[in-house]
Design a protein around this motif. Structure first.
Motif, PDB file in Angstrom:
ATOM      1  N   TYR A  66       0.762  -1.377  -0.073  1.00 15.19           N
ATOM      2  CA  TYR A  66      -0.058   0.059  -0.025  1.00 15.19           C
ATOM      3  C   TYR A  66       0.916   1.283   0.046  1.00 15.19           C
ATOM      4  O   TYR A  66       0.604   2.047  -0.815  1.00 15.19           O
ATOM      5  N   LEU A  67       1.801   1.375   1.055  1.00 17.19           N
ATOM      6  CA  LEU A  67       2.562   2.340   0.821  1.00 17.19           C
ATOM      7  C   LEU A  67       3.596   2.481  -0.322  1.00 17.19           C
ATOM      8  O   LEU A  67       3.936   3.641  -0.816  1.00 17.19           O
ATOM      9  N   LEU A  68       4.259   1.616  -0.968  1.00 13.27           N
ATOM     10  CA  LEU A  68       5.308   1.330  -1.944  1.00 13.27           C
ATOM     11  C   LEU A  68       4.364   1.798  -3.079  1.00 13.27           C
ATOM     12  O   LEU A  68       5.005   2.807  -3.802  1.00 13.27           O
ATOM     13  N   ARG A  69       2.982   1.389  -3.146  1.00 16.32           N
ATOM     14  CA  ARG A  69       2.210   1.873  -4.402  1.00 16.32           C
ATOM     15  C   ARG A  69       2.267   3.419  -4.605  1.00 16.32           C
ATOM     16  O   ARG A  69       2.186   4.069  -5.431  1.00 16.32           O
ATOM     17  N   GLY A  70       2.036   3.990  -3.168  1.00 18.81           N
ATOM     18  CA  GLY A  70       1.759   5.259  -2.997  1.00 18.81           C
ATOM     19  C   GLY A  70       3.074   6.270  -3.193  1.00 18.81           C
ATOM     20  O   GLY A  70       2.732   7.204  -3.970  1.00 18.81           O
ATOM     21  N   ALA A 220      10.987   9.885   5.855  1.00 20.21           N
ATOM     22  CA  ALA A 220      10.085   9.296   6.255  1.00 20.21           C
ATOM     23  C   ALA A 220       9.215  10.342   6.922  1.00 20.21           C
ATOM     24  O   ALA A 220       7.872  10.430   6.755  1.00 20.21           O
ATOM     25  N   VAL A 221       9.697  11.236   7.695  1.00 20.27           N
ATOM     26  CA  VAL A 221       8.864  12.287   8.112  1.00 20.27           C
ATOM     27  C   VAL A 221       8.305  13.266   7.302  1.00 20.27           C
ATOM     28  O   VAL A 221       7.142  13.632   7.407  1.00 20.27           O
ATOM     29  N   ASN A 227       1.405  12.420   3.386  1.00 16.38           N
ATOM     30  CA  ASN A 227       0.337  11.462   2.941  1.00 16.38           C
ATOM     31  C   ASN A 227      -0.332  10.987   4.518  1.00 16.38           C
ATOM     32  O   ASN A 227      -0.157   9.959   4.725  1.00 16.38           O
ATOM     33  N   LYS A 228      -1.129  11.887   5.127  1.00 11.51           N
ATOM     34  CA  LYS A 228      -1.691  11.697   6.403  1.00 11.51           C
ATOM     35  C   LYS A 228      -2.790  10.466   6.121  1.00 11.51           C
ATOM     36  O   LYS A 228      -3.018   9.721   7.255  1.00 11.51           O
ATOM     37  N   GLN A 230      -2.923   7.891   4.247  1.00 10.86           N
ATOM     38  CA  GLN A 230      -2.146   6.561   4.099  1.00 10.86           C
ATOM     39  C   GLN A 230      -1.489   6.209   5.385  1.00 10.86           C
ATOM     40  O   GLN A 230      -1.728   5.006   5.734  1.00 10.86           O
ATOM     41  N   VAL A 231      -0.982   6.974   6.077  1.00 11.04           N
ATOM     42  CA  VAL A 231      -0.765   6.825   7.363  1.00 11.04           C
ATOM     43  C   VAL A 231      -1.790   6.388   8.563  1.00 11.04           C
ATOM     44  O   VAL A 231      -1.363   5.468   9.189  1.00 11.04           O
ATOM     45  N   ALA A 232      -2.887   6.945   8.212  1.00 10.07           N
ATOM     46  CA  ALA A 232      -3.823   6.791   9.152  1.00 10.07           C
ATOM     47  C   ALA A 232      -4.381   5.404   8.743  1.00 10.07           C
ATOM     48  O   ALA A 232      -4.554   4.588   9.825  1.00 10.07           O
ATOM     49  N   VAL A 233      -4.407   4.895   7.605  1.00  6.37           N
ATOM     50  CA  VAL A 233      -4.760   3.585   7.008  1.00  6.37           C
ATOM     51  C   VAL A 233      -3.737   2.824   7.906  1.00  6.37           C
ATOM     52  O   VAL A 233      -4.083   1.390   8.146  1.00  6.37           O
ATOM     53  N   VAL A 234      -2.433   2.702   7.667  1.00  5.44           N
ATOM     54  CA  VAL A 234      -1.512   1.878   8.084  1.00  5.44           C
ATOM     55  C   VAL A 234      -1.591   1.745   9.688  1.00  5.44           C
ATOM     56  O   VAL A 234      -1.484   0.810  10.184  1.00  5.44           O
TER      57      VAL A 234
END
Length: 341
Positions: A66-70, A220-221, A227-228, A230-234
């Motif tokens: 999910y993150l790599l695709r983003g 990373a930060v 990407n708030k 995406q981070v919330a999903v993770v």
């Protein structure tokens, strides 16, 4: 050759710990009685526990995908799931799970993924994992402390140590991310002091490694800020992932036909074990996990079933996943060599 020797030493140390752990746990028990008790485990619950363990590991791969695709715009999910098993394998055989991420990064880069994107993804997953674990531990201390005190007994101090180490690690990572220059200054000062007192030898490569470490967390930060969603999903997915491994002993509890203890109690007792041993410098936290399990689950599973339940619960959540991960790595290696040839 140095890398090969290190791997061989890791394997030998892992095997030695496994032998010592099994000897310590089973030396005072009737193996015949344990085997007879294991036969009472209902097959559907055993299969369910194995499925939950596999889903737990695979969810990390889904998060990586999910993150790599983003970040890259594209990524294949099956290789990402393979990365999660690679991470589990090398984390399980190296002290403090230090070998997992480097091997994941190596395979991700070898498969053509961007090194910077792969680093940011793994840093984000690692940080969120630790953050969620610490938050769950704090919730337990603040609102369910009576369960901890009642079940942990003499292992309560080990739980405190685990909480402290995990919280300290999260704090250090956050400082590195938010105040990179200050963090670099502190790390370089400590490194210089260790060189001065001859604990370490002077090394320019070590300084470059520190700079790469700082830069990785800066990247990373930036990703976290921009990407708030995406981070919330993770974060949510990591919470569900943690819950899966913590609820596994309750599945085993039901599989032995036991009742009377609330699922939440078993969930929190297992969480406390995980937090206590997570940062200990032992491959797979072998030995101490088994000993702690016997003590804290003794009243829940009763004397008759505490060791059989440990065999099933620990066997599935660690050893089964470890050998499954080995199989995944071997199959991939064979396919890779055939494709290369």
């Amino acid at each position: 050759m140095k890398s090969s020797r290190k791997n061989q030493l890791s394997y030998l140390f892992f095997i030695l710990l496994a032998v010592l752990a099994f000897y310590t746990v089973f030396q005072d028990n009737d193996m015949g009685m344990i085997a007879a008790s294991l036969k009472n485990m209902k097959l559907p619950y055993l299969l369910l526990a194995a499925a939950v363990a596999l889903i737990f590991t695979m969810m990390e791969g889904v998060m990586i995908w999910y993150l790599l695709r983003g970040l890259q715009g594209k990524a294949e999910i099956m290789p990402c799931i393979r990365y999660s098993f690679i991470g589990f394998l090398y984390s399980g055989i190296t002290p403090s799970a230090t070998g997992g991420q480097p091997m994941q990064l190596y395979h991700m880069n070898r498969d053509g993924n961007s090194l910077s994107a792969s680093t940011v993804v793994l840093m984000t997953v690692a940080l969120v994992y630790k953050l969620v674990l610490v938050l769950m531990g704090l919730w337990m201390v603040l609102f369910r402390f009576s369960i901890l005190k009642e079940n942990l007994g003499s292992y309560l101090n080990l739980f405190y140590l685990g909480m402290f180490l995990n919280t300290a690690l999260v704090a250090v990572l956050l400082i590195v991310m938010i105040f990179p220059k200050t963090a670099r200054s502190i790390i370089i000062t400590v490194e210089s002091l260790l060189v001065k007192i001859r604990v370490l030898k002077k090394s320019d490569e070590r300084i470059r490694t520190i700079d790469r470490f700082i830069q990785s967390y800066q990247n990373a930060v930036l990703f976290l800020i921009h990407n708030k969603i995406q981070v919330a999903v993770v974060i949510f997915a990591t919470f569900i992932q943690r819950c899966l491994v913590f609820i596994l002993p309750y599945i085993v509890y039901c599989g032995f036909g036991l009742s009377g203890v609330k699922p939440m109690t078993i969930f929190m007792v297992q969480m406390s074990i995980y937090l206590a041993v997570d940062m200990l410098p032992l491959p797979g936290a072998q030995g101490i996990t088994e000993l702690m399990y016997r003590r804290v689950f003794r009243d829940i599973f009763t004397v008759k079933y505490v060791v059989p339940s440990m065999c099933v619960s620990r066997g599935i959540s660690f050893y089964f996943l470890l050998f499954f991960s080995i199989a995944v790595c071997v199959i991939h290696h064979v396919r890779f060599r055939m494709k290369k040839n």
